[in-house]
Enzyme design. Sequence first.
Site, PDB file in Angstrom:
ATOM      1  N   GLU A 114       0.829  -1.199   0.000  1.00 14.79           N
ATOM      2  CA  GLU A 114       0.000   0.000   0.000  1.00 14.79           C
ATOM      3  C   GLU A 114       0.863   1.248   0.000  1.00 14.79           C
ATOM      4  OE1 GLU A 114      -3.702  -1.811   2.667  1.00 14.79           O
ATOM      5  OE2 GLU A 114      -2.437  -0.216   3.483  1.00 14.79           O
ATOM      6  N   CYS A 115       0.536   2.176  -0.838  1.00 10.33           N
ATOM      7  CA  CYS A 115       1.113   3.516  -0.840  1.00 10.33           C
ATOM      8  C   CYS A 115       2.642   3.462  -0.824  1.00 10.33           C
ATOM      9  CB  CYS A 115       0.547   4.335   0.318  1.00 10.33           C
ATOM     10  SG  CYS A 115       0.605   6.131   0.033  1.00 10.33           S
TER      11      CYS A 115
END
Length: 456
Positions: free
Chosen positions: A331-332
């Site tokens: 994520e991210c």
Amino acid sequence: MSYPRILIGAVSSGSGKTMITCGILQAFVNRGLKTASFKCGPDYIDPMFHAKVIGTRSKNLDTFFAGENDTRYLFAKEARGMDISVMEGVMGYYDGVGGTTFQAGAYDLARVTDTPAVLIVDTKGMSMSVAALVKGFAEFVPRSHIEGVILNRMSPMLYPKIKEQVEKLTGVHVYGYVPVISDFVIESRHLGLVLPHEVEELERKLNGLAAVLEDTLDLDGLLELARTAPDPVYTVPCLPQVSFAEKPRIGVAMDEAFCFYYKDNLELLQELGAELVEFSPVHDHELPAGINGLLLGGGYPELFAGQLSDNKTMLQSVKSAIESGMPCLAECGGFMYLHNRMEDMNGTMHFMAGVIDGDVFRTPKLKRFGYVTVTARQECLCGPEGTAFRAHEFHYFDSTACGDGFHAEKPAGKRGWDCIRCTDSLQAGFPHLYYYSNPQAAAEFLMRCGDGRRQN
């Protein structure tokens, strides 16, 4: 079972809510009280401050992510046995999803958890107008839950008269004031508050702030108010039943570059049967031995791009594991780490893991900011086509290879976009997923990692 609690809200962002909340928490901890803290909304950094620096038990509470029942359950799970729980609001007290709703705002959390709220009012440039503002907020909805106010940046000389008038004209109790102070400012940067280990003399600052608040706030009164809160009413969520011959061991990237994880996500994986093994992409030379899956969370990889790029044995270890079929959720910041190259804060490109054929570059403003619901357009690590999560995006970087395995939709309005790269061993994108919005999908990921079987 008693769950004493208050929520600290504010008229608007920039009213001093975080500083005052931290000071109140530090004062309660200094009194020897078992203290829990909660952040309203999806913010990662405030709970890290509360937990790592002040020493409270801390997590997020988000009614968009979890819904009403699960929000009450997750609160009670963390707050059980605590002397006091303090919830910190977000933005202005009534500001919610989409800017035109109450959902997921401070008022919504107070309503859902039936928690008395104390409103921070920045009084700079006001005197009697404070009473009008307080009255308006307290009476804006039939039951606002606003039971008290704290007057920030208030003159000690003026305070007694303003307190008297506010209580007389509004019926709302004033729990004290905070004078203008400059010694305890908490610096900020492009993603919000700086991380706890980066703030100079933070413990000294927080203890100094707590000492000021002991003199200017009615902390005993706040404790009495907290004890008026009723026990939360909820049902325990029904989680998927999965069995494993051996617990799947999940490597979790955790260091100064990767530290953005929802505590509820990690605890849910453990409740479903996982063993979590932390490692550092900055400092370790290779992945932990014997792991079956990977979590690469968000954080600040752009601030440590040189160190991450120089750690070539770890980059190769991660790439080899994923390309050999080890399931990985990224994520991210973790998504950024997997690209061919990543730009740092100075505009310099650094070679990364090379799992994703693309580059990450800095943008001048936030990209695709806010809550979303993401729905799989194909089979993925977390389930079949149609698998959905509630999620959040907050980043100043973008990618030439964002992926199209999921479609994101804003909860208010008609905006949407494709996102998240999906392969047989990878699910990676900018959205931060909240697992309690789909516990079955979290179980599916673990079953991909181990030899799990569903139980009837």
